[in-house]
Design a protein around this motif. Sequence first.
Motif, PDB file in Angstrom:
ATOM      1  N   LYS A  85      49.473 -23.185  29.695  1.00  0.00           N
ATOM      2  CA  LYS A  85      49.315 -21.749  29.990  1.00  0.00           C
ATOM      3  C   LYS A  85      49.448 -20.915  28.714  1.00  0.00           C
ATOM      4  O   LYS A  85      48.706 -19.959  28.506  1.00  0.00           O
ATOM      5  CB  LYS A  85      50.351 -21.299  31.019  1.00  0.00           C
ATOM      6  CG  LYS A  85      50.097 -21.848  32.417  1.00  0.00           C
ATOM      7  CD  LYS A  85      51.122 -21.328  33.404  1.00  0.00           C
ATOM      8  CE  LYS A  85      50.851 -21.868  34.807  1.00  0.00           C
ATOM      9  NZ  LYS A  85      51.865 -21.402  35.794  1.00  0.00           N
ATOM     10  N   GLU A  86      50.406 -21.279  27.878  1.00  0.00           N
ATOM     11  CA  GLU A  86      50.573 -20.563  26.613  1.00  0.00           C
ATOM     12  C   GLU A  86      49.407 -20.849  25.664  1.00  0.00           C
ATOM     13  O   GLU A  86      49.007 -19.993  24.888  1.00  0.00           O
ATOM     14  CB  GLU A  86      51.902 -20.949  25.957  1.00  0.00           C
ATOM     15  CG  GLU A  86      53.135 -20.266  26.528  1.00  0.00           C
ATOM     16  CD  GLU A  86      53.488 -20.760  27.924  1.00  0.00           C
ATOM     17  OE1 GLU A  86      53.996 -19.949  28.710  1.00  0.00           O
ATOM     18  OE2 GLU A  86      53.251 -21.947  28.223  1.00  0.00           O
ATOM     19  N   VAL A  87      48.862 -22.071  25.737  1.00  0.00           N
ATOM     20  CA  VAL A  87      47.690 -22.415  24.920  1.00  0.00           C
ATOM     21  C   VAL A  87      46.536 -21.470  25.245  1.00  0.00           C
ATOM     22  O   VAL A  87      45.919 -20.889  24.359  1.00  0.00           O
ATOM     23  CB  VAL A  87      47.240 -23.879  25.178  1.00  0.00           C
ATOM     24  CG1 VAL A  87      45.948 -24.172  24.431  1.00  0.00           C
ATOM     25  CG2 VAL A  87      48.326 -24.856  24.742  1.00  0.00           C
ATOM     26  N   ILE A  88      46.265 -21.305  26.548  1.00  0.00           N
ATOM     27  CA  ILE A  88      45.168 -20.435  26.980  1.00  0.00           C
ATOM     28  C   ILE A  88      45.435 -19.001  26.540  1.00  0.00           C
ATOM     29  O   ILE A  88      44.551 -18.309  26.033  1.00  0.00           O
ATOM     30  CB  ILE A  88      44.982 -20.519  28.507  1.00  0.00           C
ATOM     31  CG1 ILE A  88      44.514 -21.930  28.902  1.00  0.00           C
ATOM     32  CG2 ILE A  88      43.985 -19.474  29.004  1.00  0.00           C
ATOM     33  CD1 ILE A  88      44.461 -22.174  30.402  1.00  0.00           C
ATOM     34  N   PHE A 142      40.448 -27.856  33.212  1.00  0.00           N
ATOM     35  CA  PHE A 142      40.791 -28.087  34.614  1.00  0.00           C
ATOM     36  C   PHE A 142      40.173 -29.358  35.193  1.00  0.00           C
ATOM     37  O   PHE A 142      40.501 -29.754  36.312  1.00  0.00           O
ATOM     38  CB  PHE A 142      40.434 -26.857  35.451  1.00  0.00           C
ATOM     39  CG  PHE A 142      41.239 -25.641  35.065  1.00  0.00           C
ATOM     40  CD1 PHE A 142      42.621 -25.676  35.096  1.00  0.00           C
ATOM     41  CD2 PHE A 142      40.609 -24.473  34.641  1.00  0.00           C
ATOM     42  CE1 PHE A 142      43.373 -24.569  34.723  1.00  0.00           C
ATOM     43  CE2 PHE A 142      41.344 -23.366  34.275  1.00  0.00           C
ATOM     44  CZ  PHE A 142      42.738 -23.407  34.313  1.00  0.00           C
ATOM     45  N   CYS A 143      39.269 -30.001  34.430  1.00  0.00           N
ATOM     46  CA  CYS A 143      38.763 -31.327  34.837  1.00  0.00           C
ATOM     47  C   CYS A 143      39.784 -32.423  34.564  1.00  0.00           C
ATOM     48  O   CYS A 143      39.679 -33.539  35.079  1.00  0.00           O
ATOM     49  CB  CYS A 143      37.472 -31.660  34.075  1.00  0.00           C
ATOM     50  SG  CYS A 143      35.979 -30.970  34.805  1.00  0.00           S
ATOM     51  N   HIS A 144      40.759 -32.110  33.735  1.00  0.00           N
ATOM     52  CA  HIS A 144      41.755 -33.120  33.362  1.00  0.00           C
ATOM     53  C   HIS A 144      42.678 -33.412  34.543  1.00  0.00           C
ATOM     54  O   HIS A 144      43.025 -32.531  35.322  1.00  0.00           O
ATOM     55  CB  HIS A 144      42.576 -32.639  32.160  1.00  0.00           C
ATOM     56  CG  HIS A 144      43.351 -33.729  31.516  1.00  0.00           C
ATOM     57  ND1 HIS A 144      44.598 -34.116  31.959  1.00  0.00           N
ATOM     58  CD2 HIS A 144      43.061 -34.532  30.462  1.00  0.00           C
ATOM     59  CE1 HIS A 144      45.042 -35.107  31.210  1.00  0.00           C
ATOM     60  NE2 HIS A 144      44.135 -35.381  30.294  1.00  0.00           N
ATOM     61  N   SER A 145      43.093 -34.651  34.649  1.00  0.00           N
ATOM     62  CA  SER A 145      43.922 -35.084  35.783  1.00  0.00           C
ATOM     63  C   SER A 145      45.304 -34.436  35.806  1.00  0.00           C
ATOM     64  O   SER A 145      46.037 -34.574  36.783  1.00  0.00           O
ATOM     65  CB  SER A 145      44.063 -36.610  35.776  1.00  0.00           C
ATOM     66  OG  SER A 145      44.586 -37.057  34.539  1.00  0.00           O
ATOM     67  N   ASN A 146      45.665 -33.714  34.744  1.00  0.00           N
ATOM     68  CA  ASN A 146      46.923 -32.961  34.742  1.00  0.00           C
ATOM     69  C   ASN A 146      46.919 -31.883  35.821  1.00  0.00           C
ATOM     70  O   ASN A 146      47.979 -31.391  36.217  1.00  0.00           O
ATOM     71  CB  ASN A 146      47.146 -32.271  33.384  1.00  0.00           C
ATOM     72  CG  ASN A 146      47.641 -33.237  32.333  1.00  0.00           C
ATOM     73  OD1 ASN A 146      47.988 -34.364  32.647  1.00  0.00           O
ATOM     74  ND2 ASN A 146      47.674 -32.807  31.089  1.00  0.00           N
ATOM     75  N   LYS A 178      38.618 -19.395  36.286  1.00  0.00           N
ATOM     76  CA  LYS A 178      39.406 -19.342  35.049  1.00  0.00           C
ATOM     77  C   LYS A 178      40.888 -19.622  35.278  1.00  0.00           C
ATOM     78  O   LYS A 178      41.613 -19.904  34.329  1.00  0.00           O
ATOM     79  CB  LYS A 178      39.220 -17.988  34.371  1.00  0.00           C
ATOM     80  CG  LYS A 178      37.815 -17.795  33.827  1.00  0.00           C
ATOM     81  CD  LYS A 178      37.617 -16.420  33.211  1.00  0.00           C
ATOM     82  CE  LYS A 178      36.192 -16.260  32.695  1.00  0.00           C
ATOM     83  NZ  LYS A 178      35.949 -14.909  32.128  1.00  0.00           N
ATOM     84  N   LYS A 179      41.319 -19.534  36.516  1.00  0.00           N
ATOM     85  CA  LYS A 179      42.731 -19.809  36.826  1.00  0.00           C
ATOM     86  C   LYS A 179      42.945 -21.239  37.331  1.00  0.00           C
ATOM     87  O   LYS A 179      44.085 -21.640  37.572  1.00  0.00           O
ATOM     88  CB  LYS A 179      43.225 -18.811  37.881  1.00  0.00           C
ATOM     89  CG  LYS A 179      43.357 -17.391  37.358  1.00  0.00           C
ATOM     90  CD  LYS A 179      43.766 -16.437  38.473  1.00  0.00           C
ATOM     91  CE  LYS A 179      43.864 -15.005  37.955  1.00  0.00           C
ATOM     92  NZ  LYS A 179      44.171 -14.050  39.048  1.00  0.00           N
TER      93      LYS A 179
END
Length: 300
Positions: free
Chosen positions: A127-130, A148-152, A196-197
């Motif tokens: 979140k801070e990265v974004i 958001f495609c990442h499995s995280n 975007k969220k």
Amino acid sequence: MRSKRKSKKRSLDVVSKQLKLPSFMIAATKAKFLGHNIKFSDFRDKDTIANAKVTKDWEKLKFLADNRDIEDGAVKRLAESINKFGQLEPIVINEKWEIINGQHRAKACKLLDIPVLYVISEGATIKEVILINNIQRGWVNRDYLKCFCHSNHNNHLEYRKIGKFLDDYGLNFSVSINLLAGNWNYQGGPASDAFKKGNFKIKDLRKAEKYASQLKKLKGSVPNLVQTGKFCMGWVRVQNMISPNSEGTWSIITGVKQMEKNIEEFKACRNQDSWDEAVVAAYNKGLAKKNKIKITKEIG
């Protein structure tokens, strides 16, 4: 002889009469620095919040898999700058040694085989990265998609469907999102915000694919029109606004031929309604009355 006009001396004092601060910023008693809450009552000038350190432990440093892609050109430019002027700004990592800000700088230092300067921001996440990246160079849609495609992320399977949809049909990004959201108005709004969220949900994939395949077919005949979002939405909207009193019925084959043949109908289009009307005009031009379509203003 002209008299010399006295130039006004520009004050360096900023009087914030026009720019009002948000209420939460007025009379603030504390602020956050690198994950630490610092109370102003306890503040002393030159207090140390975090010490900048250096490391060459590349195995320990972690590049977040759901961060945006690293650009080789940017790494090369930074390496040249750091080689000449040194590293002027530390990277920011969290307590897990995940890079929050400065992945390009870290890569540049690794390329130069020199230590990288870093500080730790406790508790920082993607979140801070974004947030940091949007303050600097804003994220583009592909950056959000990769993240958001990442499995995280819990919603990653939905975003992988979006990625496949984009690759399969090659349409304007906003058009694709609106098709997947079932939004025929070609507006950013809730669909864009949700995307975007990381909260975006596909409404009806089969329906979106149906319209996308039509537009992909159209792209071979009228590529300039399909590049325009309002035309794409007009094409979809008209199909959902056919009047019950219409003598003609909608035909994809006829529609493709008529758009190519009557492209001049779109020259004066401005708002979405005018694009809708132009799609109807182009479709009907030269057809027999029994084949012409009529639309209502209500989307079915």
